[in-house]
Design a protein around this motif. Structure first.
Motif, mmCIF file in Angstrom:
data_model
loop_
_atom_site.group_PDB
_atom_site.id
_atom_site.type_symbol
_atom_site.label_atom_id
_atom_site.label_comp_id
_atom_site.label_asym_id
_atom_site.label_seq_id
_atom_site.Cartn_x
_atom_site.Cartn_y
_atom_site.Cartn_z
ATOM 1 N N ARG A 1 0.864 4.321 -2.755
ATOM 2 C CA ARG A 1 0.726 5.730 -2.405
ATOM 3 C C ARG A 1 1.910 6.554 -2.917
ATOM 4 O O ARG A 1 1.746 7.704 -3.352
ATOM 5 C CB ARG A 1 0.603 5.868 -0.888
ATOM 6 C CG ARG A 1 -0.659 5.232 -0.314
ATOM 7 C CD ARG A 1 -1.907 6.001 -0.736
ATOM 8 N NE ARG A 1 -3.119 5.360 -0.303
ATOM 9 C CZ ARG A 1 -3.649 5.478 0.902
ATOM 10 N NH1 ARG A 1 -3.047 6.210 1.821
ATOM 11 N NH2 ARG A 1 -4.785 4.868 1.198
ATOM 12 N N LEU B 1 0.826 -1.199 0.000
ATOM 13 C CA LEU B 1 0.000 0.000 0.000
ATOM 14 C C LEU B 1 0.864 1.253 0.000
ATOM 15 O O LEU B 1 0.558 2.240 -0.699
ATOM 16 C CB LEU B 1 -0.918 -0.005 1.224
ATOM 17 C CG LEU B 1 -1.863 1.203 1.371
ATOM 18 C CD1 LEU B 1 -2.785 1.308 0.162
ATOM 19 C CD2 LEU B 1 -2.675 1.079 2.661
ATOM 20 N N GLN C 1 1.416 7.211 -6.540
ATOM 21 C CA GLN C 1 0.422 8.269 -6.729
ATOM 22 C C GLN C 1 1.027 9.640 -6.462
ATOM 23 O O GLN C 1 0.786 10.598 -7.203
ATOM 24 C CB GLN C 1 -0.768 8.023 -5.799
ATOM 25 C CG GLN C 1 -1.585 6.786 -6.148
ATOM 26 C CD GLN C 1 -2.654 6.503 -5.112
ATOM 27 O OE1 GLN C 1 -2.677 7.083 -4.026
ATOM 28 N NE2 GLN C 1 -3.579 5.576 -5.447
ATOM 29 N N ALA C 2 1.831 9.741 -5.392
ATOM 30 C CA ALA C 2 2.461 11.019 -5.066
ATOM 31 C C ALA C 2 3.452 11.432 -6.144
ATOM 32 O O ALA C 2 3.574 12.611 -6.487
ATOM 33 C CB ALA C 2 3.154 10.914 -3.702
#
Length: 277
Positions: A102, A98, A105-106
């Motif tokens: 993330r 996870l 995505q960042a």
């Protein structure tokens, strides 16, 4: 022979023996053997059977019981390992996965070069940690080694780690186990594991070699590979913390750690004491 059959043989053999002796004695030996002599021979025969046949049966029973105990212990350890693997998978591995999502995505949301570089480094570190955790999960799901293997030589345990490098590794081990305490052996194996993982992840090597030997200053252990080498500045990057941890381990033990390029080969060296050369 099964454990139950051995027990029944131990129970019945003395009875059968004395019964056969008494039958033979009264059927054929009465004219030649006095009652008193026969009474003395009865316990002697039982004693001879006990120290020969029964003793062997008791040893077989002990070996069988030890094997059953080992099997029971191995089964218990396997269940514990599988439970731990499940907990790692449901906890640490899922969290790392996870975190990687993330970070991706960042990374897509920021366009500053420094931020992107930092996120790339963090993502690579998380990816490597995720790989290590999943490798540990796979190892835990395998049956544990037997007790004899767990107490095997240091060389055998190093040989068992060789596949971590992902390339052919020759082992030339000339060191005795008793020069290292159990805690030093654990630290040494952790350092060698990091060296092998470093070859797998970064070296792009075709072969490697582990050499453990004594010299005039004490023991020395080297892990060499024919990979593409390294840049010392790369070792300070966020994703390359393993070797720094190894250096700290060596310093805490009073060992010398070197990571250098010699004759077109990358050499990872641990030496006894704080000295060089």
């Amino acid at each position: 022979m099964s454990y139950q059959r051995i027990k029944w043989m131990i129970l019945f053999l003395p009875t059968v023996t004395i019964g056969l002796w008494e039958y033979v004695r009264h059927q054929w030996l009465m004219p030649y053997l006095s009652m008193e002599a026969g009474n003395w021979l009865s316990p002697l025969i039982i004693y001879i059977v006990s120290i020969t046949v029964l003793r062997g049966l008791f040893q077989m029973m002990e070996h069988t019981r030890a094997a059953l105990d080992q099997e029971r212990i191995a089964k218990g350890k396997l269940e514990e390992r599988q439970q731990l693997a499940g907990e790692l998978h449901d906890g640490v591995a899922q969290s790392l996965f996870l975190l990687g999502v993330r970070l991706d995505q960042a990374r897509r949301r920021f366009d500053q070069p420094q931020v992107v570089q930092l996120l790339n480094d963090l993502s690579r570190t998380v990816s490597e940690a995720n790989h290590d955790v999943r490798q540990a999960i796979a190892d835990l799901k395998q049956a544990p080694r037997q007790e004899g293997a767990q107490t095997s030589s240091l060389e055998a345990r190093i040989q068992a780690m060789v596949p971590l490098a992902g390339v052919k590794v020759d082992v030339d081990w000339q060191l005795e186990d008793d020069i290292f305490s159990p805690s030093e052996q654990a630290e040494l194996l952790a350092c060698l594991r990091e060296a092998l993982l470093n070859i797998h992840k970064h070296a792009r090597a075709r072969s490697a070699r582990i050499v453990g030997m004594m010299n005039e200053r004490g023991w020395q252990i080297a892990v060499e590979d024919d990979g593409s080498g390294y840049n010392r500045d790369d070792l300070e990057q966020p994703g390359r913390f393993g070797l720094r941890i190894t250096a700290e381990r060596a310093q805490q033990r009073g060992w010398t750690f070197d990571f250098e390029r010699v004759d077109e080969r990358t050499v990872f060296v641990l030496r006894e004491g704080k000295h060089h050369g």
